[in-house]
Design an enzyme around this catalytic site. Structure first.
Site, PDB file in Angstrom:
ATOM      1  N   HIS A   1      -5.148  -9.372  -1.890  1.00  0.00           N
ATOM      2  CA  HIS A   1      -5.288  -9.654  -0.457  1.00  0.00           C
ATOM      3  C   HIS A   1      -6.385 -10.683  -0.212  1.00  0.00           C
ATOM      4  O   HIS A   1      -7.382 -10.719  -0.931  1.00  0.00           O
ATOM      5  CB  HIS A   1      -5.667  -8.376   0.309  1.00  0.00           C
ATOM      6  CG  HIS A   1      -4.693  -7.264   0.148  1.00  0.00           C
ATOM      7  ND1 HIS A   1      -4.771  -6.374  -0.893  1.00  0.00           N
ATOM      8  CD2 HIS A   1      -3.637  -6.896   0.898  1.00  0.00           C
ATOM      9  CE1 HIS A   1      -3.776  -5.497  -0.776  1.00  0.00           C
ATOM     10  NE2 HIS A   1      -3.076  -5.784   0.294  1.00  0.00           N
TER      11      HIS A   1
ATOM     12  N   HIS B   1      -3.669   0.777  -4.660  1.00  0.00           N
ATOM     13  CA  HIS B   1      -3.018  -0.299  -5.406  1.00  0.00           C
ATOM     14  C   HIS B   1      -3.371  -0.148  -6.877  1.00  0.00           C
ATOM     15  O   HIS B   1      -4.527  -0.266  -7.255  1.00  0.00           O
ATOM     16  CB  HIS B   1      -3.508  -1.665  -4.914  1.00  0.00           C
ATOM     17  CG  HIS B   1      -3.024  -2.002  -3.542  1.00  0.00           C
ATOM     18  ND1 HIS B   1      -1.941  -2.809  -3.318  1.00  0.00           N
ATOM     19  CD2 HIS B   1      -3.469  -1.624  -2.326  1.00  0.00           C
ATOM     20  CE1 HIS B   1      -1.747  -2.919  -2.016  1.00  0.00           C
ATOM     21  NE2 HIS B   1      -2.658  -2.210  -1.395  1.00  0.00           N
TER      22      HIS B   1
ATOM     23  N   MET C   1      -1.932  -7.212   6.755  1.00  0.00           N
ATOM     24  CA  MET C   1      -2.938  -8.102   6.160  1.00  0.00           C
ATOM     25  C   MET C   1      -2.447  -8.730   4.855  1.00  0.00           C
ATOM     26  O   MET C   1      -3.251  -9.031   3.972  1.00  0.00           O
ATOM     27  CB  MET C   1      -4.221  -7.306   5.896  1.00  0.00           C
ATOM     28  CG  MET C   1      -4.769  -6.586   7.113  1.00  0.00           C
ATOM     29  SD  MET C   1      -6.143  -5.521   6.665  1.00  0.00           S
ATOM     30  CE  MET C   1      -6.323  -4.545   8.168  1.00  0.00           C
ATOM     31  N   SER C   2      -1.141  -8.912   4.732  1.00  0.00           N
ATOM     32  CA  SER C   2      -0.633  -9.406   3.441  1.00  0.00           C
ATOM     33  C   SER C   2       0.686 -10.151   3.618  1.00  0.00           C
ATOM     34  O   SER C   2       1.032 -10.585   4.716  1.00  0.00           O
ATOM     35  CB  SER C   2      -0.414  -8.216   2.505  1.00  0.00           C
ATOM     36  OG  SER C   2       0.639  -7.406   2.976  1.00  0.00           O
TER      37      SER C   2
ATOM     38  N   HIS D   1      -7.445   3.667   7.069  1.00  0.00           N
ATOM     39  CA  HIS D   1      -6.710   3.395   5.823  1.00  0.00           C
ATOM     40  C   HIS D   1      -6.079   4.669   5.258  1.00  0.00           C
ATOM     41  O   HIS D   1      -4.994   4.631   4.674  1.00  0.00           O
ATOM     42  CB  HIS D   1      -7.657   2.752   4.811  1.00  0.00           C
ATOM     43  CG  HIS D   1      -6.967   2.213   3.589  1.00  0.00           C
ATOM     44  ND1 HIS D   1      -5.936   1.302   3.654  1.00  0.00           N
ATOM     45  CD2 HIS D   1      -7.140   2.466   2.264  1.00  0.00           C
ATOM     46  CE1 HIS D   1      -5.516   1.014   2.428  1.00  0.00           C
ATOM     47  NE2 HIS D   1      -6.225   1.717   1.566  1.00  0.00           N
TER      48      HIS D   1
ATOM     49  N   TYR E   1      -8.462 -10.474   2.165  1.00  0.00           N
ATOM     50  CA  TYR E   1      -9.715  -9.796   2.557  1.00  0.00           C
ATOM     51  C   TYR E   1     -10.542  -9.327   1.364  1.00  0.00           C
ATOM     52  O   TYR E   1     -11.715  -9.001   1.509  1.00  0.00           O
ATOM     53  CB  TYR E   1      -9.448  -8.628   3.522  1.00  0.00           C
ATOM     54  CG  TYR E   1      -8.591  -7.507   2.979  1.00  0.00           C
ATOM     55  CD1 TYR E   1      -9.085  -6.600   2.058  1.00  0.00           C
ATOM     56  CD2 TYR E   1      -7.279  -7.356   3.414  1.00  0.00           C
ATOM     57  CE1 TYR E   1      -8.298  -5.576   1.566  1.00  0.00           C
ATOM     58  CE2 TYR E   1      -6.480  -6.342   2.930  1.00  0.00           C
ATOM     59  CZ  TYR E   1      -6.996  -5.454   2.010  1.00  0.00           C
ATOM     60  OH  TYR E   1      -6.202  -4.456   1.523  1.00  0.00           O
ATOM     61  N   GLU E   2      -9.926  -9.307   0.186  1.00  0.00           N
ATOM     62  CA  GLU E   2     -10.695  -8.957  -1.009  1.00  0.00           C
ATOM     63  C   GLU E   2     -11.577 -10.122  -1.451  1.00  0.00           C
ATOM     64  O   GLU E   2     -12.403  -9.973  -2.348  1.00  0.00           O
ATOM     65  CB  GLU E   2      -9.749  -8.562  -2.146  1.00  0.00           C
ATOM     66  CG  GLU E   2      -9.018  -7.260  -1.873  1.00  0.00           C
ATOM     67  CD  GLU E   2      -7.981  -6.964  -2.952  1.00  0.00           C
ATOM     68  OE1 GLU E   2      -8.341  -6.336  -3.946  1.00  0.00           O
ATOM     69  OE2 GLU E   2      -6.819  -7.371  -2.785  1.00  0.00           O
TER      70      GLU E   2
ATOM     71  N   ALA F   1       2.645  -2.124   4.135  1.00  0.00           N
ATOM     72  CA  ALA F   1       2.377  -1.147   5.179  1.00  0.00           C
ATOM     73  C   ALA F   1       1.922  -1.948   6.395  1.00  0.00           C
ATOM     74  O   ALA F   1       1.186  -2.918   6.244  1.00  0.00           O
ATOM     75  CB  ALA F   1       1.269  -0.212   4.726  1.00  0.00           C
TER      76      ALA F   1
ATOM     77  N   SER G   1       0.832  -1.211   0.000  1.00  0.00           N
ATOM     78  CA  SER G   1       0.000   0.000   0.000  1.00  0.00           C
ATOM     79  C   SER G   1       0.859   1.251   0.000  1.00  0.00           C
ATOM     80  O   SER G   1       1.714   1.420   0.872  1.00  0.00           O
ATOM     81  CB  SER G   1      -0.880   0.046   1.249  1.00  0.00           C
ATOM     82  OG  SER G   1      -1.743  -1.040   1.273  1.00  0.00           O
TER      83      SER G   1
ATOM     84  N   ASN H   1       1.484   3.296  11.200  1.00  0.00           N
ATOM     85  CA  ASN H   1       0.722   3.713  12.388  1.00  0.00           C
ATOM     86  C   ASN H   1       1.153   2.845  13.557  1.00  0.00           C
ATOM     87  O   ASN H   1       1.704   1.767  13.360  1.00  0.00           O
ATOM     88  CB  ASN H   1      -0.791   3.534  12.143  1.00  0.00           C
ATOM     89  CG  ASN H   1      -1.146   2.103  11.776  1.00  0.00           C
ATOM     90  OD1 ASN H   1      -0.787   1.604  10.705  1.00  0.00           O
ATOM     91  ND2 ASN H   1      -1.823   1.421  12.679  1.00  0.00           N
TER      92      ASN H   1
HETATM   93  N1  HPA Z   1      -3.178  -3.328  11.253  1.00  0.00           N
HETATM   94  C1  HPA Z   1      -3.270  -4.156  10.197  1.00  0.00           C
HETATM   95  N2  HPA Z   1      -2.818  -3.833   8.999  1.00  0.00           N
HETATM   96  C2  HPA Z   1      -2.243  -2.644   8.845  1.00  0.00           C
HETATM   97  C3  HPA Z   1      -2.108  -1.730   9.902  1.00  0.00           C
HETATM   98  C4  HPA Z   1      -2.608  -2.103  11.166  1.00  0.00           C
HETATM   99  O1  HPA Z   1      -2.538  -1.344  12.157  1.00  0.00           O
HETATM  100  N3  HPA Z   1      -1.486  -0.633   9.408  1.00  0.00           N
HETATM  101  C5  HPA Z   1      -1.230  -0.885   8.103  1.00  0.00           C
HETATM  102  N4  HPA Z   1      -1.695  -2.092   7.749  1.00  0.00           N
END
Ligand code: HPA
Length: 292
Positions: A87, A65, A221-222, A259, A89-90, A117, A34, A245
């Site tokens: 991903h 993306h 998540m990847s 996001h 989750y998609e 990310a 990302s 973050n």
């Molecule tokens: N959690 C899960 N996936 C992420 C995060 C997070 O805090 N930040 C960026 N991708």
């Protein structure tokens, strides 16, 4: 109806299609996470293929993306980059998520660089830090979600691949050395364990506390499915998480992960990571130490 499973011939079909369209023979593949797709813009003599045009390729649906495969040269080395990944989750099967990795193998790639990310779980991490991935925890794998589940394709690799050496030690060493030689702050390069959750929701406070206790330093998540499939077929792997973050560990916190924040930090810090990977290409191009 698109397929969720592939035969060896499907991978070959995609490989043959790409082979006909490009003369470039990439040795290194990069999966851009990302906000990290800017790296592909640094490729010289680029040849761009949109996922929607490539036979058998899934399509990317997430903001941030781009959804294309870019061939070209990075710092003089022949590369192929995924600008946008797939991903879980998609709604894709893990066979779909990892489809491109086996195509890279057929293309003659020897090294895969993964980027993502991620949320920082380690209290020493700051937003904008880069974490060299030393290891991962495949949390979806604990409940049977593994890209290698099902009949094993021996032409790619063995039934029971090792995963204890997934992230190449020599390249991690070289990466630390390269970082020292560049004018970046020492403490901004971290090293640690990435844990994958399926998403798409961000984690609860209790989940973050649990993940921290499990020994994870960053959560996302990847990445993990692609790494498993890459190691299965003998690719050398290394990768980076951009800490976009800090996860919420405290019930009194008024912040929530979102996001947009992930993308914005991605854009700011990605520049640093892109410069870093550019320099690393000098080392990555050499296939020494590759298993098999
Ligand atoms: N959690 C899960 N996936 C992420 C995060 C997070 O805090 N930040 C960026 N991708």
């Amino acid at each position: 109806m698109e397929k969720d499973e592939y035969t060896y011939e499907d991978y070959q079909e995609t490989f043959n299609w790409l082979k006909r369209k490009t003369t470039l023979q990439p040795k290194v593949a990069v999966i851009c996470g990302s906000g990290l797709g800017g790296l592909a813009d640094k490729l010289t003599q680029p040849e761009v293929f949109y996922y929607k045009d490539i036979p058998n390729f899934p399509r990317s649906t997430v903001e941030g993306h781009a959804g294309c495969l870019v061939f070209g040269y990075l710092n003089g080395q022949s590369c192929v980059m995924m600008q946008g990944r797939f991903h879980m989750y998609e709604g894709y099967s893990l066979k779909k998520v990892t489809f491109p990795v086996r195509v890279f193998k057929l293309l003659g790639v020897h090294t895969l660089i993964v980027t993502n990310a991620a949320g920082g779980l380690n209290p020493n991490f700051e937003v904008g830090d880069i974490m060299l991935i030393r290891d991962h925890i495949n949390l979806p794998g604990f409940s049977g979600q593994n890209p290698l589940r099902g009949p094993n394709e021996e032409r790619f690799g063995t039934r029971f691949p090792a995963m204890s050496d997934a992230y190449d030690r020599n390249l991690r060493c070289l990466a630390r050395e390269t970082w020292r030689q560049m004018d970046f702050k020492k403490r901004e390069l971290q090293e640690g364990t990435y844990v994958m959750l399926a998403g798409p929701n961000f984690e609860t406070v209790a989940e973050c506390r649990l993940l921290q206790r499990l020994g994870a330093d960053a959560v996302g998540m990847s990445t993990v499915p692609e790494v498993i499939v890459a190691r299965h077929c003998g690719l050398r792997v290394f990768g980076f998480s951009l800490i976009t973050n800090k996860v919420i560990m405290d019930y009194d916190s008024l912040e929530t992960a979102n996001h947009q924040e992930v993308l914005e930090t991605g854009i700011n810090a990605a520049h640093k990571l892109e410069k870093f990977i550019f320099r690393l290409m000098e080392h990555v191009s050499k296939p020494e130490g590759i298993p098999h």
